[in-house]
Design an enzyme around this catalytic site. Structure first.
Site, PDB file in Angstrom:
ATOM      1  N   PRO A   9     -11.550 -16.985  16.962  1.00 51.22           N
ATOM      2  CG  PRO A   9     -11.646 -18.685  18.531  1.00 51.22           C
ATOM      3  CD  PRO A   9     -11.473 -18.441  17.067  1.00 51.22           C
ATOM      4  NE  ARG A  17      -7.459 -12.488  22.762  1.00 49.53           N
ATOM      5  CZ  ARG A  17      -7.116 -13.450  21.941  1.00 49.53           C
ATOM      6  NH1 ARG A  17      -7.085 -13.249  20.658  1.00 49.53           N
ATOM      7  NH2 ARG A  17      -6.845 -14.637  22.409  1.00 49.53           N
ATOM      8  CG  ASN A  74      -4.494 -15.748  14.218  1.00 54.43           C
ATOM      9  OD1 ASN A  74      -4.529 -16.797  14.855  1.00 54.43           O
ATOM     10  ND2 ASN A  74      -4.140 -14.588  14.749  1.00 54.43           N
ATOM     11  CB  ALA A  77      -8.401 -20.498  21.157  1.00 54.56           C
ATOM     12  NE  ARG A 107       0.891 -16.152  24.566  1.00 57.33           N
ATOM     13  CZ  ARG A 107      -0.373 -15.838  24.229  1.00 57.33           C
ATOM     14  NH1 ARG A 107      -0.679 -15.640  22.960  1.00 57.33           N
ATOM     15  NH2 ARG A 107      -1.296 -15.718  25.159  1.00 57.33           N
TER      16      ARG A 107
HETATM   17  C1  DQA Z   1      -3.095 -16.282  18.586  1.00 50.90           C
HETATM   18  C2  DQA Z   1      -2.388 -17.212  19.575  1.00 50.90           C
HETATM   19  C3  DQA Z   1      -3.362 -18.238  20.139  1.00 50.90           C
HETATM   20  O1  DQA Z   1      -2.698 -19.102  21.032  1.00 50.90           O
HETATM   21  C4  DQA Z   1      -4.478 -17.535  20.895  1.00 50.90           C
HETATM   22  O2  DQA Z   1      -5.412 -18.477  21.370  1.00 50.90           O
HETATM   23  C5  DQA Z   1      -5.127 -16.471  20.087  1.00 50.90           C
HETATM   24  C6  DQA Z   1      -4.310 -15.629  19.215  1.00 50.90           C
HETATM   25  C7  DQA Z   1      -2.186 -15.166  18.075  1.00 50.90           C
HETATM   26  O3  DQA Z   1      -2.548 -14.545  17.079  1.00 50.90           O
HETATM   27  O4  DQA Z   1      -1.137 -14.900  18.660  1.00 50.90           O
HETATM   28  O5  DQA Z   1      -6.317 -16.229  20.223  1.00 50.90           O
HETATM   29  O6  DQA Z   1      -3.495 -17.051  17.474  1.00 50.90           O
END
Ligand code: DQA
Length: 144
Positions: A9, A17, A74, A77, A107
């Site tokens: 997502p 974003r 990837n 979230a 993070r």
């Molecule tokens: C992410 C990191 C995740 O925590 C986040 O929710 C994303 C992107 C990243 O590519 O850094 O949507 O996967």
């Protein structure tokens, strides 16, 4: 050798974003990079798929069985929440690399858990969209 690159997502909103975290490249830039980098490291085909829906990602992982040799994922979230994606990766048993654009380890606490990562043999994080090239390299090495 065929690879599937899966994105979860909000990855479709790259560029718009939180550019200070995710950079200015778009999702289209990302798919172009994956197709080019994939060919450079020896994949005859790289298919990219993005969805904002957990079940669609699970469906796509299931369909990868017998269709591709490995997965770069990837889960965005869903990384931090989805046992369904973890189970799907384990079910198909394909070699998989987890990739994150940002340095998730630096993070928030809630980003420190990765379910999908438990089914991946490698993890790339904090390298921006170039991390997908790195992930495809690792996958190609593993499959050679
Ligand atoms: C992410 C990191 C995740 O925590 C986040 O929710 C994303 C992107 C990243 O590519 O850094 O949507 O996967």
């Amino acid at each position: 050798m065929k690879a599937l690159v899966l994105n979860g997502p909000n990855i479709n909103l790259l560029g718009l974003r939180e550019p200070q975290i995710y950079g200015s490249a778009t999702y289209e830039d990302l798919t172009t990079l994956c197709e080019r980098a994939g060919a450079e490291v020896g994949f005859s085909e790289v298919t990219c798929f993005q969805s904002n829906h957990e079940g669609s990602l699970v469906d796509r992982i299931q369909e990868a069985h017998g269709a591709v040799d490995g997965i770069v994922i990837n889960p965005a979230a869903y990384t931090h929440t989805s046992i369904a994606i973890l189970d799907a990766l384990k079910a198909v048993g394909l070699p998989a690399v987890e990739v994150h654009i940002s340095d998730v380890d630096a993070r928030e606490d809630f980003r420190q858990v990765s379910y999908a990562g438990r089914a991946c043999f490698a993890r790339v994080a904090g390298e921006g969209i170039e991390g997908y090239r790195h992930a495809l390299e690792l996958l190609a090495e593993r499959l050679r």
